[in-house]
Design an enzyme around this catalytic site. Sequence first.
Site, PDB file in Angstrom:
ATOM      1  N   HIS A 211       0.818  -1.212   0.000  1.00  0.00           N
ATOM      2  CA  HIS A 211       0.000   0.000   0.000  1.00  0.00           C
ATOM      3  C   HIS A 211       0.852   1.261   0.000  1.00  0.00           C
ATOM      4  O   HIS A 211       0.362   2.352   0.285  1.00  0.00           O
ATOM      5  CB  HIS A 211      -0.922   0.015   1.226  1.00  0.00           C
ATOM      6  CG  HIS A 211      -1.735  -1.214   1.380  1.00  0.00           C
ATOM      7  ND1 HIS A 211      -2.609  -1.636   0.409  1.00  0.00           N
ATOM      8  CD2 HIS A 211      -1.790  -2.138   2.375  1.00  0.00           C
ATOM      9  CE1 HIS A 211      -3.177  -2.768   0.807  1.00  0.00           C
ATOM     10  NE2 HIS A 211      -2.691  -3.097   1.998  1.00  0.00           N
TER      11      HIS A 211
ATOM     12  N   HIS B 118      -7.034  -4.570  -1.131  1.00  0.00           N
ATOM     13  CA  HIS B 118      -6.424  -5.883  -1.369  1.00  0.00           C
ATOM     14  C   HIS B 118      -7.158  -6.597  -2.487  1.00  0.00           C
ATOM     15  O   HIS B 118      -7.158  -7.824  -2.569  1.00  0.00           O
ATOM     16  CB  HIS B 118      -6.473  -6.748  -0.117  1.00  0.00           C
ATOM     17  CG  HIS B 118      -6.048  -6.046   1.117  1.00  0.00           C
ATOM     18  ND1 HIS B 118      -6.944  -5.392   1.938  1.00  0.00           N
ATOM     19  CD2 HIS B 118      -4.818  -5.861   1.653  1.00  0.00           C
ATOM     20  CE1 HIS B 118      -6.274  -4.841   2.949  1.00  0.00           C
ATOM     21  NE2 HIS B 118      -4.993  -5.106   2.794  1.00  0.00           N
TER      22      HIS B 118
END
Lengths: 331, 331
Positions: free
Chosen positions: B57, B219
């Site tokens: 991320h 995700h």
Amino acid sequence: MKKFVNDPKDYVAQMLEGLALANPDTLKYVPEYNLIMRADAPQENKVSLVQGSGSGHEPAHVMSVGRGMLDAACPGDVFSAPPADSVYETVKLVASPKGVLLLVNNYTGDRMAFEMAEGLSRADGVTVRTLFIDDDVAVQDSTYTVGRRGVAGNFFVMKAVGAAAELGADLDEVHRIGEKVNSVTRSMGMALTACTPPAKGSPLFELPEDAVEMGVGIHGEPGRRREKLQSADAMVGELVDAVVGDLPYVSGDRVALMVNGLGGTPIGELYLVYGRAHRMLAGQGIEIGRSYVGEYCTSLDMAGVSVTLVRLDDEISDLLAGPAEIPMRVF
Amino acid sequence: MKKFVNDPKDYVAQMLEGLALANPDTLKYVPEYNLIMRADAPQENKVSLVQGSGSGHEPAHVMSVGRGMLDAACPGDVFSAPPADSVYETVKLVASPKGVLLLVNNYTGDRMAFEMAEGLSRADGVTVRTLFIDDDVAVQDSTYTVGRRGVAGNFFVMKAVGAAAELGADLDEVHRIGEKVNSVTRSMGMALTACTPPAKGSPLFELPEDAVEMGVGIHGEPGRRREKLQSADAMVGELVDAVVGDLPYVSGDRVALMVNGLGGTPIGELYLVYGRAHRMLAGQGIEIGRSYVGEYCTSLDMAGVSVTLVRLDDEISDLLAGPAEIPMRVF
């Protein structure tokens, strides 16, 4: 093509409009000439700096406008030089009594547009000079270029001349600094994937799943050779060797090291690439004085990276450390 | 898979090593626990701030470590929560007499790891509290989540609590501010393409060439629905409507507007998206007080964006405007 676009012919204008809306206190968008300028330009006691090129390389150059860097950027359409009259109008809008320096990456179309604008501006009595940037070591001539191409190294030229101009340097001095930074700056890039221009709607060139283009240009121009995909360490090793060997950078040198993403490569991978490049240089006795990791000069959504080195002395280090208030990040 | 990786199992460690090499004066990498911390942590007279989550991320959260934001980040492997003992060791390394605040995006694995570490730390006598972030309006429960997911809005919580901690606020006050910012922050994202985790080597899910995932998780978790690819204005319109309607944000509100790239979308497109979102909000009488355009919380190389709004008051505005010295850009 999967992109955030409306009508592809509006892509650049809508991007620039968003840029100005996000920076209402500092930037102004002039739709007639497709340009972004400092809201407070021209500054009477400062050399004005103008850069232009095709769009699709953002944050270069429209996101480098602001105090400490450019006074204006006049982009063309994606991968197209700006029209000469847009460059001319840009110069008129930001011309200062101390003169105007035009920064041009070395592509034939950009050179033509800026040289014509320079002539027109000079005929109007504007004091103007032009500086060409050609940091790409990959190839000598290229699809759109006689001589070397200008790529991510333009960031360092813009930053140094921007700082010098803020400090009150005159036009000759600002030009000297730009020439000097360009002369000690070298870059090379590589592509994992092609990029897709909005108006084309499909990849600009074909690159097989197991191949990379080593030495690629920022408009997808061919590089030195097409190679098999390898480990990051092997591919970055080739980039660093090519850049180091060109100037050459040698043991005892102090450098700025930039790892530039070409648009589609995540920042995590860029830091992995940086680590490999840093260790290679340190192993050769080259000291890294300043580090830059991120996107500085891209090729739309191309996955890939470039590596740039600048040999530092005290003058260049001080100018690179100067403040800049621009939309892109600067360290 | 075309990526800059060596052995995929070394991806996170080599990224973190590069990050520390690029920031030698401010950051320290501790390989034993896979953590990045301020080189000068702990600060005795300041609440310490720790965030962790899966990797992939970036720039969240390892590139948010530095003065004015986090004291440490302890990432797990790609899209995996950090082990509880790594979180516990991180807390020990940065624990300050003023206490430690743990910031946790609301995913089940992360909650478990941090709650265990909080218990162990408390048993050691550390004063510690935990704050959960859950800004994603897309879905109520999700693949890895009970309740709403935490996404790019975590940036605003980190920035505000970071500024408050620098100003000397005590742990209860820092926690109050974090809860407050989270309570007025809402986000939603969408994917044009799937992402490819290095260890998997292929896309995490299938998304046809003419389809997008509206409300996607960071995700790759499913969103609200799979839709046809549309114009940028139409797709961004859906995102903005979903976010505005949730709190809801209403005419007269002053907000921070963030357009966050998910990793594979170029900055030019992000500014186009920003322009559309800005005009929609202005048309509803919602004033944009602060603008953020770039990558803040990504999903590896996923092409896509998210939109985040924060309702501002003077307290939050002042904290968001505080200085931060971190590798990622902050405005």
